[in-house]
Structure formats: C-alpha cells, structure tokens
Design a protein around this motif. Structure first.
Motif, PDB file in Angstrom:
ATOM      1  N   SER A  61     -10.446  -1.736   1.434  1.00 49.88           N
ATOM      2  CA  SER A  61     -10.508  -2.433   0.734  1.00 49.88           C
ATOM      3  C   SER A  61      -9.546  -1.652  -0.693  1.00 49.88           C
ATOM      4  CB  SER A  61     -11.989  -2.472  -0.209  1.00 49.88           C
ATOM      5  OG  SER A  61     -12.695  -3.748   1.044  1.00 49.88           O
ATOM      6  N   PHE A  62     -10.544  -0.353  -1.171  1.00 43.65           N
ATOM      7  CA  PHE A  62      -9.242   0.388  -1.655  1.00 43.65           C
ATOM      8  C   PHE A  62      -8.267   0.517  -1.575  1.00 43.65           C
ATOM      9  CE2 PHE A  62     -13.638   0.397  -3.545  1.00 43.65           C
ATOM     10  CZ  PHE A  62     -13.540   0.496  -5.536  1.00 43.65           C
ATOM     11  N   LEU A  63      -7.920   1.099  -0.286  1.00 41.75           N
ATOM     12  CA  LEU A  63      -6.692   1.055   0.711  1.00 41.75           C
ATOM     13  C   LEU A  63      -5.144  -0.200  -0.153  1.00 41.75           C
ATOM     14  CD1 LEU A  63      -4.593   3.397   1.777  1.00 41.75           C
ATOM     15  CD2 LEU A  63      -5.515   1.683   4.206  1.00 41.75           C
ATOM     16  N   LYS A  64      -6.143  -1.229   0.283  1.00 39.59           N
ATOM     17  CA  LYS A  64      -5.370  -2.018   0.347  1.00 39.59           C
ATOM     18  C   LYS A  64      -4.860  -3.063  -1.796  1.00 39.59           C
ATOM     19  CE  LYS A  64      -8.506  -5.670   1.902  1.00 39.59           C
ATOM     20  NZ  LYS A  64      -9.218  -7.040   2.552  1.00 39.59           N
ATOM     21  N   VAL A  65      -6.093  -2.557  -2.352  1.00 44.23           N
ATOM     22  CA  VAL A  65      -5.541  -2.129  -3.627  1.00 44.23           C
ATOM     23  C   VAL A  65      -4.573  -1.364  -3.905  1.00 44.23           C
ATOM     24  CG1 VAL A  65      -6.951  -2.113  -6.299  1.00 44.23           C
ATOM     25  CG2 VAL A  65      -8.035  -3.471  -4.269  1.00 44.23           C
ATOM     26  N   GLY A  66      -5.197  -0.583  -3.785  1.00 43.17           N
ATOM     27  CA  GLY A  66      -3.753   0.845  -3.478  1.00 43.17           C
ATOM     28  C   GLY A  66      -2.523   0.650  -3.350  1.00 43.17           C
ATOM     29  N   PHE A  67      -2.216  -0.341  -2.602  1.00 43.91           N
ATOM     30  CA  PHE A  67      -0.876  -0.944  -2.217  1.00 43.91           C
ATOM     31  C   PHE A  67      -0.486  -1.626  -2.769  1.00 43.91           C
ATOM     32  CE2 PHE A  67      -1.626   1.252   2.582  1.00 43.91           C
ATOM     33  CZ  PHE A  67      -0.453   1.800   2.467  1.00 43.91           C
ATOM     34  N   PHE A  68      -1.103  -2.382  -4.212  1.00 43.31           N
ATOM     35  CA  PHE A  68      -0.481  -3.117  -4.627  1.00 43.31           C
ATOM     36  C   PHE A  68      -0.589  -2.840  -5.997  1.00 43.31           C
ATOM     37  CE2 PHE A  68      -0.293  -5.105  -0.817  1.00 43.31           C
ATOM     38  CZ  PHE A  68       1.047  -5.323  -0.075  1.00 43.31           C
ATOM     39  N   MET A  69      -1.110  -1.572  -6.098  1.00 43.86           N
ATOM     40  CA  MET A  69      -1.128  -0.779  -8.001  1.00 43.86           C
ATOM     41  C   MET A  69      -0.594  -0.937  -8.652  1.00 43.86           C
ATOM     42  SD  MET A  69      -4.946   1.755  -8.132  1.00 43.86           S
ATOM     43  CE  MET A  69      -3.274   3.320  -8.480  1.00 43.86           C
ATOM     44  N   PHE A  70       0.477  -1.326  -8.836  1.00 42.05           N
ATOM     45  CA  PHE A  70       1.696  -1.102  -9.290  1.00 42.05           C
ATOM     46  C   PHE A  70       1.613  -1.598 -10.804  1.00 42.05           C
ATOM     47  CE2 PHE A  70       4.189  -2.081  -5.538  1.00 42.05           C
ATOM     48  CZ  PHE A  70       4.514  -0.755  -5.284  1.00 42.05           C
ATOM     49  N   GLY A  71       2.136  -0.364 -12.284  1.00 46.19           N
ATOM     50  CA  GLY A  71       1.381  -0.675 -13.380  1.00 46.19           C
ATOM     51  C   GLY A  71       0.094  -0.641 -13.753  1.00 46.19           C
ATOM     52  N   GLY A  72      -0.526   0.245 -13.123  1.00 44.00           N
ATOM     53  CA  GLY A  72      -1.216   1.049 -13.633  1.00 44.00           C
ATOM     54  C   GLY A  72      -3.192   0.287 -14.042  1.00 44.00           C
ATOM     55  N   GLY A  73      -4.001   0.401 -14.604  1.00 42.86           N
ATOM     56  CA  GLY A  73      -5.148   0.011 -14.025  1.00 42.86           C
ATOM     57  C   GLY A  73      -5.375  -1.577 -14.501  1.00 42.86           C
ATOM     58  N   TYR A  74      -4.569  -2.295 -15.903  1.00 46.45           N
ATOM     59  CA  TYR A  74      -4.801  -3.245 -15.657  1.00 46.45           C
ATOM     60  C   TYR A  74      -3.961  -4.355 -15.060  1.00 46.45           C
ATOM     61  CZ  TYR A  74      -7.723  -1.244 -20.205  1.00 46.45           C
ATOM     62  OH  TYR A  74      -8.539  -0.923 -20.900  1.00 46.45           O
ATOM     63  N   ALA A  75      -3.138  -3.658 -15.316  1.00 45.46           N
ATOM     64  CA  ALA A  75      -2.124  -4.262 -14.149  1.00 45.46           C
ATOM     65  C   ALA A  75      -2.925  -4.814 -12.721  1.00 45.46           C
ATOM     66  CB  ALA A  75      -1.094  -4.381 -13.413  1.00 45.46           C
ATOM     67  N   MET A  76      -4.378  -3.717 -12.385  1.00 44.93           N
ATOM     68  CA  MET A  76      -5.351  -3.896 -11.083  1.00 44.93           C
ATOM     69  C   MET A  76      -5.963  -4.647 -11.027  1.00 44.93           C
ATOM     70  SD  MET A  76      -6.646  -0.045 -10.153  1.00 44.93           S
ATOM     71  CE  MET A  76      -7.815  -0.475 -10.564  1.00 44.93           C
ATOM     72  N   ILE A  77      -6.719  -5.216 -11.912  1.00 47.39           N
ATOM     73  CA  ILE A  77      -7.441  -5.799 -12.319  1.00 47.39           C
ATOM     74  C   ILE A  77      -8.002  -6.602 -11.664  1.00 47.39           C
ATOM     75  CG2 ILE A  77      -9.539  -7.151 -14.471  1.00 47.39           C
ATOM     76  CD1 ILE A  77      -8.314  -4.294 -16.635  1.00 47.39           C
ATOM     77  N   PRO A  78      -6.606  -7.770 -11.780  1.00 46.36           N
ATOM     78  CA  PRO A  78      -7.058  -9.007 -10.702  1.00 46.36           C
ATOM     79  C   PRO A  78      -7.257  -8.457  -9.253  1.00 46.36           C
ATOM     80  CG  PRO A  78      -4.938  -9.069 -12.197  1.00 46.36           C
ATOM     81  CD  PRO A  78      -5.990  -7.921 -12.297  1.00 46.36           C
ATOM     82  N   LEU A  79      -6.829  -7.680  -8.964  1.00 44.70           N
ATOM     83  CA  LEU A  79      -6.515  -7.148  -7.833  1.00 44.70           C
ATOM     84  C   LEU A  79      -7.659  -6.709  -7.158  1.00 44.70           C
ATOM     85  CD1 LEU A  79      -3.923  -4.680  -7.145  1.00 44.70           C
ATOM     86  CD2 LEU A  79      -3.708  -6.659  -6.103  1.00 44.70           C
ATOM     87  N   LEU A  80      -8.750  -5.404  -8.064  1.00 50.69           N
ATOM     88  CA  LEU A  80     -10.172  -5.623  -8.008  1.00 50.69           C
ATOM     89  C   LEU A  80     -11.461  -6.739  -7.620  1.00 50.69           C
ATOM     90  CD1 LEU A  80     -10.238  -2.204 -10.397  1.00 50.69           C
ATOM     91  CD2 LEU A  80     -10.281  -2.323  -7.798  1.00 50.69           C
ATOM     92  N   GLU A  81     -10.847  -7.049  -8.562  1.00 48.31           N
ATOM     93  CA  GLU A  81     -12.104  -8.861  -8.739  1.00 48.31           C
ATOM     94  C   GLU A  81     -11.717  -9.866  -7.432  1.00 48.31           C
ATOM     95  OE1 GLU A  81     -11.802 -13.086 -11.785  1.00 48.31           O
ATOM     96  OE2 GLU A  81      -9.814 -11.534 -11.851  1.00 48.31           O
ATOM     97  N   GLN A  82     -10.435  -9.843  -7.234  1.00 48.46           N
ATOM     98  CA  GLN A  82      -9.618 -10.856  -5.997  1.00 48.46           C
ATOM     99  C   GLN A  82     -10.754 -10.080  -4.413  1.00 48.46           C
ATOM    100  OE1 GLN A  82      -8.766 -13.126  -5.664  1.00 48.46           O
ATOM    101  NE2 GLN A  82      -9.778 -13.248  -3.470  1.00 48.46           N
ATOM    102  N   GLU A  83     -10.511  -8.858  -4.623  1.00 44.75           N
ATOM    103  CA  GLU A  83     -11.494  -8.225  -3.403  1.00 44.75           C
ATOM    104  C   GLU A  83     -12.514  -7.752  -3.309  1.00 44.75           C
ATOM    105  OE1 GLU A  83     -11.319  -6.391   0.373  1.00 44.75           O
ATOM    106  OE2 GLU A  83      -9.711  -7.505  -0.939  1.00 44.75           O
TER     107      GLU A  83
END
Length: 190
Positions: free
Chosen positions: A23-45
């Motif tokens: 799960s975190f590997l998937k988020v990590g591969f698309f974690m461009f832009g830092g913490g706030y940009a990844m919130i939608p990824l965290l939310e989805q996963e």
C-alpha cells in the motif's frame, strides 16, 4: 478522534506487513509534490480501499505529522504501519513509502543526469506540476471541510490567512492560533 496507540489495535489480517508495504509502496511511487499532494493518494488507498483509517483519522495524522520531525509521508506510514502491524508494520510501511523515491531519483539521475534541460523532460515536469497543484487544491478543500468546524474556526482560519498573506511568521501564526483556540474554548465553557 484522538490518536490511538498501537496497543490492542494491530490488525489480525494475515500478511499485514506485506499489505502495508504494498500500500505504501503504491503511494510512494506517485508521491510527487510532497505531503499535501499525496493526501488524495493516502485517502484512496488507506480509507477507501483498505479501510484502515477514517477521514477524521487522516486529518489527525496529518496534524500530528506536522508537529513531529519528518515528512507527512514517513510519519503517516510509520504511524499507520505501527497501528496496523505493530513495530514491524511501522518499519515495512516506512520502507515502502521511501523506497520508490530512492529508486526514482537514482534512475532519473542516472538516465537524465546532465540532460534536465531537455525540452521534453521540462514539459513532462511542467505537466506533473500542474497535476500537483490540482492535488494540493483537493487536499486543501478536504482539510478545510474536515478541519474548520464552527464560526470560531472560520474566524481563526481567516485571521491566520490574512496574517500569512501580510508576511507574519508561520510560528507566530501557530502560537496565536493555539492561544485563540484556548481562549475561545474557555469562553464557550462559561
């Protein structure tokens, strides 16, 4: 929701460490832009797919992550991993979130190295940046909806925004926000 400790909350799912890592590997591969940009990824996963946390939990984790050293990503991964899979869960989730960055940066540097000025590469980064602004905007709307509750919160938000736009130091804004929230809480108790 108060942040929970890992006592008695670890998942009994089989192979939870592997699920956390993936799960975190998937988020990590698309974690461009830092913490706030990844919130939608965290939310989805983590909320919609895995159902490990709620929207309120995510907001608490983000708030807590802002008060501790490190990025939102690593703090969230460590906290959720520890909550779901104890110490090993925290470790594998943390490794899952950082591994893609290490791999991608190494590959980009090795392959593009001194060619970052190539027009096609610059245009690709331009497209990524545009998407990141949209993701950060979505995160802002979500954080606003879940974090601003009541007239007092709206007033503190607006005053903080005005202060920041006028150049006030963020630390001063945080301290004044805490004082304002404390005073407002005391007044409403009377």
């Amino acid at each position: 929701m108060a942040l929970k400790t890992n006592e008695g909350t670890a998942s009994s799912e089989p192979h939870i460490q592997l699920q956390l890592f993936i799960s975190f590997l998937k988020v990590g591969f698309f974690m461009f832009g830092g913490g706030y940009a990844m919130i939608p990824l965290l939310e989805q996963e983590l909320i919609h797919k895995r159902k490990w946390i709620s929207n309120d939990d995510l907001l608490e984790i983000i708030s807590f992550s802002q008060m501790t050293p490190g990025t939102i990503a690593i703090n969230a991964a460590t906290f959720i991993g520890n909550q779901q899979g104890r110490a090993w869960g925290g470790l594998v989730a943390s490794f899952g979130i950082i591994f893609p960055s290490l791999l991608i940066i190494s590959l980009v540097y090795h392959l593009a190295g001194s060619h970052f000025d190539l027009p096609w590469l610059q245009n690709a980064f331009l497209g990524i940046r545009a998407c990141l602004v949209a993701m950060i905007g979505k995160s802002f709307i979500k954080l606003f909806k879940t974090g601003i509750k009541g007239n007092i919160s709206v007033a503190i938000f607006l005053l903080a925004l005005i202060g920041l736009l006028l150049g006030a130091h963020p630390i001063l804004i945080i301290i004044l926000g805490a004082i304002a929230g404390f005073i407002a809480f005391k007044i409403t108790l009377k």
